[in-house]
Design a protein around this motif. Structure first.
Motif, PDB file in Angstrom:
ATOM      1  N   THR A   1      46.224 -33.494  26.609  1.00  0.00           N
ATOM      2  CA  THR A   1      45.172 -32.523  26.934  1.00  0.00           C
ATOM      3  C   THR A   1      44.436 -32.014  25.704  1.00  0.00           C
ATOM      4  O   THR A   1      43.332 -31.488  25.820  1.00  0.00           O
ATOM      5  CB  THR A   1      45.748 -31.324  27.705  1.00  0.00           C
ATOM      6  OG1 THR A   1      46.761 -30.711  26.908  1.00  0.00           O
ATOM      7  CG2 THR A   1      46.321 -31.756  29.038  1.00  0.00           C
ATOM      8  N   LYS A   2      45.048 -32.173  24.545  1.00  0.00           N
ATOM      9  CA  LYS A   2      44.421 -31.707  23.309  1.00  0.00           C
ATOM     10  C   LYS A   2      45.080 -32.407  22.129  1.00  0.00           C
ATOM     11  O   LYS A   2      46.270 -32.664  22.151  1.00  0.00           O
ATOM     12  CB  LYS A   2      44.593 -30.192  23.189  1.00  0.00           C
ATOM     13  CG  LYS A   2      43.904 -29.556  22.001  1.00  0.00           C
ATOM     14  CD  LYS A   2      43.821 -28.049  22.125  1.00  0.00           C
ATOM     15  CE  LYS A   2      45.077 -27.388  21.663  1.00  0.00           C
ATOM     16  NZ  LYS A   2      44.983 -25.926  21.556  1.00  0.00           N
ATOM     17  N   ILE A   3      44.278 -32.697  21.100  1.00  0.00           N
ATOM     18  CA  ILE A   3      44.793 -33.287  19.858  1.00  0.00           C
ATOM     19  C   ILE A   3      44.286 -32.424  18.711  1.00  0.00           C
ATOM     20  O   ILE A   3      43.090 -32.151  18.610  1.00  0.00           O
ATOM     21  CB  ILE A   3      44.320 -34.747  19.675  1.00  0.00           C
ATOM     22  CG1 ILE A   3      44.716 -35.598  20.880  1.00  0.00           C
ATOM     23  CG2 ILE A   3      44.903 -35.334  18.397  1.00  0.00           C
ATOM     24  CD1 ILE A   3      44.093 -36.981  20.879  1.00  0.00           C
ATOM     25  N   THR A   4      45.219 -32.004  17.852  1.00  0.00           N
ATOM     26  CA  THR A   4      44.851 -31.142  16.731  1.00  0.00           C
ATOM     27  C   THR A   4      45.522 -31.625  15.449  1.00  0.00           C
ATOM     28  O   THR A   4      46.446 -32.443  15.493  1.00  0.00           O
ATOM     29  CB  THR A   4      45.286 -29.684  16.984  1.00  0.00           C
ATOM     30  OG1 THR A   4      46.703 -29.639  17.158  1.00  0.00           O
ATOM     31  CG2 THR A   4      44.593 -29.104  18.202  1.00  0.00           C
TER      32      THR A   4
ATOM     33  N   PHE B   1      49.798 -33.788  19.405  1.00  0.00           N
ATOM     34  CA  PHE B   1      49.366 -34.096  20.764  1.00  0.00           C
ATOM     35  C   PHE B   1      49.950 -33.042  21.697  1.00  0.00           C
ATOM     36  O   PHE B   1      51.157 -32.820  21.698  1.00  0.00           O
ATOM     37  CB  PHE B   1      49.860 -35.487  21.177  1.00  0.00           C
ATOM     38  CG  PHE B   1      49.254 -36.593  20.364  1.00  0.00           C
ATOM     39  CD1 PHE B   1      48.168 -37.308  20.827  1.00  0.00           C
ATOM     40  CD2 PHE B   1      49.778 -36.920  19.125  1.00  0.00           C
ATOM     41  CE1 PHE B   1      47.605 -38.320  20.074  1.00  0.00           C
ATOM     42  CE2 PHE B   1      49.231 -37.941  18.358  1.00  0.00           C
ATOM     43  CZ  PHE B   1      48.133 -38.635  18.839  1.00  0.00           C
ATOM     44  N   HIS B   2      49.093 -32.413  22.492  1.00  0.00           N
ATOM     45  CA  HIS B   2      49.509 -31.381  23.433  1.00  0.00           C
ATOM     46  C   HIS B   2      49.446 -31.949  24.844  1.00  0.00           C
ATOM     47  O   HIS B   2      48.545 -32.724  25.166  1.00  0.00           O
ATOM     48  CB  HIS B   2      48.584 -30.169  23.330  1.00  0.00           C
ATOM     49  CG  HIS B   2      48.505 -29.594  21.951  1.00  0.00           C
ATOM     50  ND1 HIS B   2      49.269 -28.521  21.551  1.00  0.00           N
ATOM     51  CD2 HIS B   2      47.772 -29.967  20.874  1.00  0.00           C
ATOM     52  CE1 HIS B   2      48.989 -28.234  20.289  1.00  0.00           C
ATOM     53  NE2 HIS B   2      48.095 -29.101  19.852  1.00  0.00           N
ATOM     54  N   ASP B   3      50.396 -31.552  25.688  1.00  0.00           N
ATOM     55  CA  ASP B   3      50.357 -31.958  27.087  1.00  0.00           C
ATOM     56  C   ASP B   3      49.851 -30.797  27.940  1.00  0.00           C
ATOM     57  O   ASP B   3      49.465 -29.753  27.416  1.00  0.00           O
ATOM     58  CB  ASP B   3      51.711 -32.487  27.559  1.00  0.00           C
ATOM     59  CG  ASP B   3      52.783 -31.421  27.648  1.00  0.00           C
ATOM     60  OD1 ASP B   3      52.483 -30.226  27.462  1.00  0.00           O
ATOM     61  OD2 ASP B   3      53.940 -31.787  27.908  1.00  0.00           O
ATOM     62  N   SER B   4      49.863 -30.971  29.250  1.00  0.00           N
ATOM     63  CA  SER B   4      49.324 -29.941  30.137  1.00  0.00           C
ATOM     64  C   SER B   4      50.209 -28.702  30.208  1.00  0.00           C
ATOM     65  O   SER B   4      49.770 -27.646  30.653  1.00  0.00           O
ATOM     66  CB  SER B   4      49.113 -30.512  31.532  1.00  0.00           C
ATOM     67  OG  SER B   4      50.332 -31.022  32.033  1.00  0.00           O
TER      68      SER B   4
ATOM     69  N   PHE C   1      54.381 -30.027  22.813  1.00  0.00           N
ATOM     70  CA  PHE C   1      53.560 -30.750  21.847  1.00  0.00           C
ATOM     71  C   PHE C   1      54.437 -31.744  21.107  1.00  0.00           C
ATOM     72  O   PHE C   1      55.647 -31.571  21.012  1.00  0.00           O
ATOM     73  CB  PHE C   1      52.866 -29.794  20.860  1.00  0.00           C
ATOM     74  CG  PHE C   1      53.831 -29.055  19.981  1.00  0.00           C
ATOM     75  CD1 PHE C   1      54.202 -29.582  18.752  1.00  0.00           C
ATOM     76  CD2 PHE C   1      54.363 -27.838  20.376  1.00  0.00           C
ATOM     77  CE1 PHE C   1      55.108 -28.906  17.942  1.00  0.00           C
ATOM     78  CE2 PHE C   1      55.255 -27.153  19.562  1.00  0.00           C
ATOM     79  CZ  PHE C   1      55.629 -27.697  18.345  1.00  0.00           C
TER      80      PHE C   1
ATOM     81  N   ASN D   1      40.808 -38.786  20.016  1.00  0.00           N
ATOM     82  CA  ASN D   1      40.265 -38.032  21.144  1.00  0.00           C
ATOM     83  C   ASN D   1      39.505 -38.941  22.099  1.00  0.00           C
ATOM     84  O   ASN D   1      39.666 -38.852  23.314  1.00  0.00           O
ATOM     85  CB  ASN D   1      39.353 -36.899  20.660  1.00  0.00           C
ATOM     86  CG  ASN D   1      40.115 -35.621  20.395  1.00  0.00           C
ATOM     87  OD1 ASN D   1      40.786 -35.105  21.267  1.00  0.00           O
ATOM     88  ND2 ASN D   1      40.018 -35.127  19.175  1.00  0.00           N
TER      89      ASN D   1
ATOM     90  N   LEU E   1      42.413 -38.847  25.029  1.00  0.00           N
ATOM     91  CA  LEU E   1      42.291 -37.522  25.624  1.00  0.00           C
ATOM     92  C   LEU E   1      42.192 -37.621  27.147  1.00  0.00           C
ATOM     93  O   LEU E   1      41.429 -38.425  27.687  1.00  0.00           O
ATOM     94  CB  LEU E   1      41.061 -36.803  25.069  1.00  0.00           C
ATOM     95  CG  LEU E   1      40.970 -35.319  25.408  1.00  0.00           C
ATOM     96  CD1 LEU E   1      42.151 -34.545  24.814  1.00  0.00           C
ATOM     97  CD2 LEU E   1      39.663 -34.742  24.907  1.00  0.00           C
ATOM     98  N   ASN E   2      42.998 -36.829  27.839  1.00  0.00           N
ATOM     99  CA  ASN E   2      43.085 -36.779  29.300  1.00  0.00           C
ATOM    100  C   ASN E   2      43.604 -38.074  29.925  1.00  0.00           C
ATOM    101  O   ASN E   2      43.372 -38.335  31.098  1.00  0.00           O
ATOM    102  CB  ASN E   2      41.742 -36.379  29.919  1.00  0.00           C
ATOM    103  CG  ASN E   2      41.326 -34.998  29.462  1.00  0.00           C
ATOM    104  OD1 ASN E   2      42.142 -34.084  29.435  1.00  0.00           O
ATOM    105  ND2 ASN E   2      40.074 -34.851  29.074  1.00  0.00           N
TER     106      ASN E   2
END
Length: 110
Positions: free
Chosen positions: A35-38, A47-50, A54, A71, A75-76
């Protein structure tokens, strides 16, 4: 006995953070939707999940990975993570291999 307790604590702390054996058979496979990459830590890619979980690629930005291209690619989407096992038997959040379908996007294995 007093000196033994801090020594044992330090030993267990250090060994619990150490990767057991860097090979594909010593990983735990897990599928997540990214859901997000930082950027995190020292050039790590996170990498983050819903949920609130992470996972990270240690120094991924130094190893030729790029946040924008990751991304665009994952992503998604559902990816498969191979997470390193720690010496104590626990699973870390350290990504040893990342795949999207049959495509290996990142691997520490030769």
């Amino acid at each position: 006995m007093r000196k033994l307790i801090p020594t044992l604590f330090l030993f267990f702390l250090l060994t619990s953070c150490m990767v057991k054996n860097n090979s594909l058979k010593n990983t735990v496979k897990q599928n997540i939707i990214v859901t997000k990459i930082t950027e995190g830590g020292v050039k790590d890619i996170v990498f983050h999940d819903s949920g609130s979980d992470f996972y990270y690629i240690n120094r991924g930005l130094e190893n030729g990975l790029n946040l924008d291209s990751l991304n665009a690619k994952v992503l998604n989407k559902t990816v498969t993570l191979h997470l390193a096992k720690l010496i104590g038997g626990a699973t870390s959040e350290h990504i040893a291999q990342l795949t999207l379908g049959d495509e290996i996007i990142y691997t520490e294995f030769k």
